[in-house]
Design a protein around this motif. Structure first.
Motif, mmCIF file in Angstrom:
data_model
loop_
_atom_site.group_PDB
_atom_site.id
_atom_site.type_symbol
_atom_site.label_atom_id
_atom_site.label_comp_id
_atom_site.label_asym_id
_atom_site.label_seq_id
_atom_site.Cartn_x
_atom_site.Cartn_y
_atom_site.Cartn_z
ATOM 1 N N TYR A 26 0.804 -1.225 0.000
ATOM 2 C CA TYR A 26 0.000 0.000 0.000
ATOM 3 C C TYR A 26 0.836 1.274 0.000
ATOM 4 N N HIS A 27 2.131 1.163 0.258
ATOM 5 C CA HIS A 27 2.968 2.360 0.228
ATOM 6 C C HIS A 27 3.192 2.884 -1.188
ATOM 7 N N MET A 28 2.817 2.116 -2.196
ATOM 8 C CA MET A 28 2.928 2.623 -3.564
ATOM 9 C C MET A 28 2.029 3.841 -3.780
ATOM 10 N N TRP A 29 1.041 4.030 -2.894
ATOM 11 C CA TRP A 29 0.102 5.148 -3.010
ATOM 12 C C TRP A 29 0.489 6.340 -2.128
ATOM 13 N N ASP A 30 1.588 6.251 -1.406
ATOM 14 C CA ASP A 30 1.909 7.253 -0.379
ATOM 15 C C ASP A 30 1.838 8.692 -0.884
ATOM 16 N N ASP A 31 2.407 8.944 -2.057
ATOM 17 C CA ASP A 31 2.530 10.327 -2.523
ATOM 18 C C ASP A 31 1.201 10.926 -2.973
ATOM 19 N N LEU A 32 0.187 10.079 -3.162
ATOM 20 C CA LEU A 32 -1.135 10.594 -3.530
ATOM 21 C C LEU A 32 -1.902 11.119 -2.324
ATOM 22 N N VAL A 33 -1.655 10.508 -1.170
ATOM 23 C CA VAL A 33 -2.534 10.700 -0.014
ATOM 24 C C VAL A 33 -2.714 12.163 0.386
ATOM 25 N N PRO A 34 -1.644 12.973 0.499
ATOM 26 C CA PRO A 34 -1.861 14.362 0.919
ATOM 27 C C PRO A 34 -2.793 15.143 -0.001
ATOM 28 N N HIS A 35 -2.806 14.802 -1.281
ATOM 29 C CA HIS A 35 -3.659 15.502 -2.240
ATOM 30 C C HIS A 35 -5.116 15.059 -2.144
ATOM 31 N N LEU A 36 -5.353 13.919 -1.524
ATOM 32 C CA LEU A 36 -6.701 13.357 -1.469
ATOM 33 C C LEU A 36 -7.393 13.566 -0.127
ATOM 34 N N LEU A 37 -6.619 13.762 0.943
ATOM 35 C CA LEU A 37 -7.214 13.863 2.275
ATOM 36 C C LEU A 37 -8.172 15.041 2.446
ATOM 37 N N PRO A 38 -8.017 16.151 1.719
ATOM 38 C CA PRO A 38 -9.049 17.188 1.856
ATOM 39 C C PRO A 38 -10.439 16.717 1.431
ATOM 40 N N VAL A 226 -5.526 8.956 -20.356
ATOM 41 C CA VAL A 226 -4.179 8.453 -20.611
ATOM 42 C C VAL A 226 -3.167 9.445 -20.060
ATOM 43 N N MET A 227 -2.293 8.969 -19.192
ATOM 44 C CA MET A 227 -1.233 9.798 -18.638
ATOM 45 C C MET A 227 0.007 9.687 -19.525
ATOM 46 N N ILE A 228 0.540 10.834 -19.886
ATOM 47 C CA ILE A 228 1.625 10.898 -20.859
ATOM 48 C C ILE A 228 2.977 10.673 -20.179
ATOM 49 N N GLN A 229 3.847 9.959 -20.896
ATOM 50 C CA GLN A 229 5.214 9.663 -20.450
ATOM 51 C C GLN A 229 5.221 8.933 -19.105
ATOM 52 N N THR A 230 4.337 7.966 -18.987
ATOM 53 C CA THR A 230 4.323 7.103 -17.808
ATOM 54 C C THR A 230 4.166 5.659 -18.256
ATOM 55 N N GLU A 237 4.537 7.582 -10.599
ATOM 56 C CA GLU A 237 5.323 8.498 -11.436
ATOM 57 C C GLU A 237 4.807 9.928 -11.347
ATOM 58 N N LYS A 238 3.493 10.099 -11.408
ATOM 59 C CA LYS A 238 2.905 11.441 -11.412
ATOM 60 C C LYS A 238 1.735 11.491 -10.429
ATOM 61 N N PRO A 239 2.054 11.462 -9.132
ATOM 62 C CA PRO A 239 0.984 11.358 -8.128
ATOM 63 C C PRO A 239 0.043 12.551 -8.095
ATOM 64 N N GLU A 240 0.562 13.753 -8.317
ATOM 65 C CA GLU A 240 -0.312 14.927 -8.241
ATOM 66 C C GLU A 240 -1.325 14.924 -9.385
ATOM 67 N N GLU A 241 -0.863 14.611 -10.589
ATOM 68 C CA GLU A 241 -1.780 14.537 -11.733
ATOM 69 C C GLU A 241 -2.797 13.418 -11.533
ATOM 70 N N TYR A 242 -2.324 12.289 -11.043
ATOM 71 C CA TYR A 242 -3.201 11.137 -10.822
ATOM 72 C C TYR A 242 -4.273 11.475 -9.783
ATOM 73 N N ALA A 243 -3.846 12.067 -8.672
ATOM 74 C CA ALA A 243 -4.796 12.432 -7.618
ATOM 75 C C ALA A 243 -5.804 13.455 -8.127
ATOM 76 N N ASP A 244 -5.325 14.414 -8.899
ATOM 77 C CA ASP A 244 -6.215 15.446 -9.429
ATOM 78 C C ASP A 244 -7.277 14.833 -10.333
ATOM 79 N N LYS A 245 -6.886 13.825 -11.104
ATOM 80 C CA LYS A 245 -7.853 13.164 -11.981
ATOM 81 C C LYS A 245 -8.898 12.397 -11.161
#
Length: 373
Positions: A26-38, A226-230, A237-245
């Motif tokens: 589950y740590h593969m998701w770590d960098d997404l969490v701060p963007h999603l907790l709000p 589709v996420m580019i260059q991933t 690779e791109k947690p902020e873009e992924y979380a935003d989507k």
């Protein structure tokens, strides 16, 4: 069977469950969490045979792994949830969508397919793991998981992900190979009726864009991004873009939609509905300003969680002696996980730095709120 998990976020927020890929945890998701907790309560768990979850004996099935999710949700008292699964987690998500659609609010199928590989592929993979161990294939995994640019520029993250692979259970990995080998949802995709987002990476060599297109074409009420260059682990690779989507998909794309979502999770539907019912030609612009900027811009920032924002807001309102707003935010604090005792300590601290009269007023206002709950 013990499922290792972490649940974060405030109790009045909807739940979003994340399911890891084969060989990760589950740590593969770590960098997404701060963007999603709000916006959400985020529930991450280690799939059976991965991380700190039990690696039970024998071959697994996607049905078994999906029922682990339902059992975890039941144990935590979660009736409805959004689900995001990547690769093997996406197969689990498809099973949930087909058989437990009434439990889902939204479904995100990431870097996955209705059928991934064939029997020979997964038999060969299992034999390699049995012979050399999961760690021996860590470098190979990195090449499939991440783009060349990410590997060359994000060395600390690559080292972290390789360490994750090295800690993986060989037996658990092999058991999950059987689950992926036997999974084929091509005929059942039309049974998924929950709103579905299909995400993939344009360079993913494991589950291709064509496989993502097949999912999107055959699942009603679905669309694709589709996420580019991933490559395969585009969420890493791109947690902020992924979380935003994900927020776009579940909450909405505009500041007004996002702000209203947060405003409701903090203040409660009853309060917001009452405020909206009083909107008129004179105050509508101000109400929209509050929703978009206070809630959509500030409360949505990933640098501080909503619980801490509640603490600071209460303290500032005591100092400013804003009685109505203070009562509102004391009431809202319970939605953000604060307790009566914690609110009392905020007031005690404020009594020293804001003055006894301000704290005395706050104590009385807090008691009024507590009696009304």
């Amino acid at each position: 069977m013990r499922t290792h998990y972490q649940l974060e976020g405030t109790p009045n927020s909807p739940v979003l469950i994340f399911s890891n890929s084969l060989g990760a945890n589950y740590h593969m998701w770590d960098d997404l969490v701060p963007h999603l907790l709000p916006y959400f309560q985020v529930l991450r768990y280690d799939t059976r045979g991965h991380g700190h979850s039990t690696a039970t004996d024998g071959e697994y099935s996607i049905e078994l792994l999906a029922k682990d999710v339902i059992q975890l949700a039941d144990d935590l008292g979660i009736q409805k949830f959004a689900f995001c699964g990547l690769s093997m987690g996406g197969l689990i998500g498809q099973y949930l969508g087909i058989h437990y659609g009434s439990r889902l609010t939204h479904l995100i199928l990431s870097n996955t397919g209705a059928k991934i590989g064939d029997e020979a592929r997964w038999t060969e993979r299992a034999e390699k793991i049995a012979e050399a161990g999961t760690g021996a294939l860590a470098d190979e995994f990195m090449q499939r998981w991440f783009s060349d640019d990410f590997i060359s520029t994000q060395k600390s993250k690559i080292a972290e992900m390789k360490a994750m692979v090295n800690r993986s259970s060989d037996a658990g990995y092999i058991s999950c190979c059987a689950a992926i080998r036997d999974a084929d949802f091509r005929k059942d995709l039309p049974k998924i009726f929950v709103p579905t987002l299909v995400i993939t990476g344009d360079e993913d060599p494991v589950t291709t864009v064509e496989q993502a297109e097949y999912l999107a074409d055959n699942i009603p009420n679905s669309h694709m991004y589709v996420m580019i260059q991933t490559k395969h682990l585009c969420a890493t690779e791109k947690p902020e873009e992924y979380a935003d989507k994900l927020v776009d998909f579940i909450v909405g794309t505009s500041k007004e939609e996002r702000g209203m979502h947060i405003r409701r999770t903090v203040l409660g539907n009853a309060h917001v509905d009452k405020a909206n019912s009083k909107k008129n030609a004179f105050n509508t612009d101000f109400q929209e300003f509050i929703t978009e900027y206070a809630w959509g811009d500030i409360w949505s920032r990933p640098g501080m969680n909503k619980t801490d924002r509640s603490k600071i807001t209460i303290a500032m309102l005591i100092a400013l002696n804003r009685k109505d707003e203070l009562k509102m935010h004391i009431r809202a604090a319970f939605n953000n996980g604060l307790t009566k005792d914690y609110i009392k300590e905020i007031i005690m601290q404020a009594s020293i730095y804001c003055g006894l009269p301000a704290a005395n007023e706050a104590i009385h206002l807090a008691e009024e709120v507590f009696l009304s709950l």
